[in-house]
Write a protein that holds these residues in place. Sequence first.
Motif, PDB file in Angstrom:
ATOM      1  N   LYS A 127       0.832  -1.213   0.000  1.00  0.00           N
ATOM      2  CA  LYS A 127       0.000   0.000   0.000  1.00  0.00           C
ATOM      3  C   LYS A 127       0.863   1.258   0.000  1.00  0.00           C
ATOM      4  CE  LYS A 127      -4.274  -1.666   2.064  1.00  0.00           C
ATOM      5  NZ  LYS A 127      -5.169  -1.636   3.227  1.00  0.00           N
ATOM      6  N   GLN A 128       1.929   1.270   0.791  1.00  0.00           N
ATOM      7  CA  GLN A 128       2.787   2.447   0.878  1.00  0.00           C
ATOM      8  C   GLN A 128       3.497   2.713  -0.450  1.00  0.00           C
ATOM      9  OE1 GLN A 128       3.102   4.836   3.145  1.00  0.00           O
ATOM     10  NE2 GLN A 128       4.562   5.852   1.812  1.00  0.00           N
ATOM     11  N   ILE A 129       4.078   1.687  -1.043  1.00  0.00           N
ATOM     12  CA  ILE A 129       4.794   1.860  -2.314  1.00  0.00           C
ATOM     13  C   ILE A 129       3.804   2.233  -3.423  1.00  0.00           C
ATOM     14  CG2 ILE A 129       6.246   0.757  -4.058  1.00  0.00           C
ATOM     15  CD1 ILE A 129       7.709   1.323  -1.412  1.00  0.00           C
ATOM     16  N   THR A 130       2.632   1.608  -3.424  1.00  0.00           N
ATOM     17  CA  THR A 130       1.608   1.939  -4.417  1.00  0.00           C
ATOM     18  C   THR A 130       1.228   3.410  -4.294  1.00  0.00           C
ATOM     19  OG1 THR A 130       0.754  -0.313  -4.451  1.00  0.00           O
ATOM     20  CG2 THR A 130      -0.738   1.409  -5.204  1.00  0.00           C
ATOM     21  N   LYS A 131       1.046   3.874  -3.083  1.00  0.00           N
ATOM     22  CA  LYS A 131       0.704   5.283  -2.843  1.00  0.00           C
ATOM     23  C   LYS A 131       1.797   6.194  -3.400  1.00  0.00           C
ATOM     24  CE  LYS A 131      -0.284   8.472   0.950  1.00  0.00           C
ATOM     25  NZ  LYS A 131      -0.372   8.617   2.410  1.00  0.00           N
ATOM     26  N   GLU A 132       3.060   5.858  -3.134  1.00  0.00           N
ATOM     27  CA  GLU A 132       4.179   6.666  -3.631  1.00  0.00           C
ATOM     28  C   GLU A 132       4.216   6.682  -5.165  1.00  0.00           C
ATOM     29  OE1 GLU A 132       7.730   5.169  -1.744  1.00  0.00           O
ATOM     30  OE2 GLU A 132       6.887   5.493   0.247  1.00  0.00           O
ATOM     31  N   LEU A 133       3.992   5.532  -5.787  1.00  0.00           N
ATOM     32  CA  LEU A 133       4.005   5.461  -7.251  1.00  0.00           C
ATOM     33  C   LEU A 133       2.848   6.255  -7.857  1.00  0.00           C
ATOM     34  CD1 LEU A 133       4.994   1.716  -7.653  1.00  0.00           C
ATOM     35  CD2 LEU A 133       6.416   3.690  -8.234  1.00  0.00           C
ATOM     36  N   LYS A 134       1.687   6.206  -7.223  1.00  0.00           N
ATOM     37  CA  LYS A 134       0.531   6.957  -7.731  1.00  0.00           C
ATOM     38  C   LYS A 134       0.736   8.461  -7.560  1.00  0.00           C
ATOM     39  CE  LYS A 134      -2.856   3.299  -7.616  1.00  0.00           C
ATOM     40  NZ  LYS A 134      -4.096   2.765  -7.078  1.00  0.00           N
ATOM     41  N   ILE A 135       1.441   8.864  -6.510  1.00  0.00           N
ATOM     42  CA  ILE A 135       1.772  10.281  -6.333  1.00  0.00           C
ATOM     43  C   ILE A 135       2.677  10.739  -7.474  1.00  0.00           C
ATOM     44  CG2 ILE A 135       3.116  11.887  -4.903  1.00  0.00           C
ATOM     45  CD1 ILE A 135       1.933  10.404  -2.439  1.00  0.00           C
ATOM     46  N   ILE A 137       2.670   9.638 -10.477  1.00  0.00           N
ATOM     47  CA  ILE A 137       1.821   9.801 -11.655  1.00  0.00           C
ATOM     48  C   ILE A 137       1.123  11.150 -11.604  1.00  0.00           C
ATOM     49  CG2 ILE A 137      -0.310   9.009 -12.780  1.00  0.00           C
ATOM     50  CD1 ILE A 137       0.506   6.156 -12.168  1.00  0.00           C
ATOM     51  N   LYS A 138       0.559  11.492 -10.454  1.00  0.00           N
ATOM     52  CA  LYS A 138      -0.152  12.768 -10.303  1.00  0.00           C
ATOM     53  C   LYS A 138       0.784  13.944 -10.495  1.00  0.00           C
ATOM     54  CE  LYS A 138      -3.830  11.011  -7.390  1.00  0.00           C
ATOM     55  NZ  LYS A 138      -4.350  10.890  -6.039  1.00  0.00           N
ATOM     56  N   GLU A 139       1.998  13.852  -9.938  1.00  0.00           N
ATOM     57  CA  GLU A 139       2.976  14.940 -10.077  1.00  0.00           C
ATOM     58  C   GLU A 139       3.345  15.144 -11.533  1.00  0.00           C
ATOM     59  OE1 GLU A 139       6.219  13.730  -7.589  1.00  0.00           O
ATOM     60  OE2 GLU A 139       5.260  14.455  -5.768  1.00  0.00           O
ATOM     61  N   LYS A 140       3.573  14.063 -12.250  1.00  0.00           N
ATOM     62  CA  LYS A 140       3.954  14.165 -13.663  1.00  0.00           C
ATOM     63  C   LYS A 140       2.812  14.735 -14.494  1.00  0.00           C
ATOM     64  CE  LYS A 140       8.063  11.987 -13.557  1.00  0.00           C
ATOM     65  NZ  LYS A 140       8.562  12.095 -12.252  1.00  0.00           N
ATOM     66  N   LYS A 141       1.563  14.361 -14.152  1.00  0.00           N
ATOM     67  CA  LYS A 141       0.414  14.885 -14.890  1.00  0.00           C
ATOM     68  C   LYS A 141       0.255  16.378 -14.665  1.00  0.00           C
ATOM     69  CE  LYS A 141      -2.344  10.770 -15.580  1.00  0.00           C
ATOM     70  NZ  LYS A 141      -3.557  10.043 -15.305  1.00  0.00           N
ATOM     71  N   SER A 142       0.517  16.830 -13.439  1.00  0.00           N
ATOM     72  CA  SER A 142       0.372  18.267 -13.168  1.00  0.00           C
ATOM     73  C   SER A 142       1.518  19.064 -13.790  1.00  0.00           C
ATOM     74  CB  SER A 142       0.293  18.513 -11.663  1.00  0.00           C
ATOM     75  OG  SER A 142       1.504  18.156 -11.030  1.00  0.00           O
TER      76      SER A 142
END
Length: 144
Positions: A127-135, A137-142
């Motif tokens: 869960k922790q690593i998944t959360k970091e990876l999804k962040i 993605i969001k950072e790159k999209k912004s």
Amino acid sequence: MELNKKRSNCPLSCSLDVFGDKWSLLIIRDLMFGNKCTYNDFLKSDEGIATNILASRLKGLEENGIIEKLAHPDSKAKKMYRLTPKGIDLLPVIMEVYIWSEKYYEMPADLKATIQEARKDKEKFVKQITKELKIKIKEKKSDS
């Protein structure tokens, strides 16, 4: 690794057709844990992938929705790669391979310690690593 090319209806076989070769798994590893995101980053990995194989695996992973290619913010000549949500969903699979490997192979002490710690609560670690990876993605999209 062509898109939707299936040898059978077996889920394991279909999955291995997408990410089951050595090089694809190492690219996924580098994106998850190696903080690598460019073609040259992948070329510099210790395993020494050939340029033609790297290009082929990146293309296949992209075609199958495991990774996506983006413009590099610092160079028009470079491209960046990142895991998609579908690629991030491979984390538990990669995690289990690491746990299995730790049991049977020598590895650096720091990696061994990380794996042993993660094994204590695999669900929390994933869960922790998944959360970091999804962040990421969001950072790159912004940034785009």
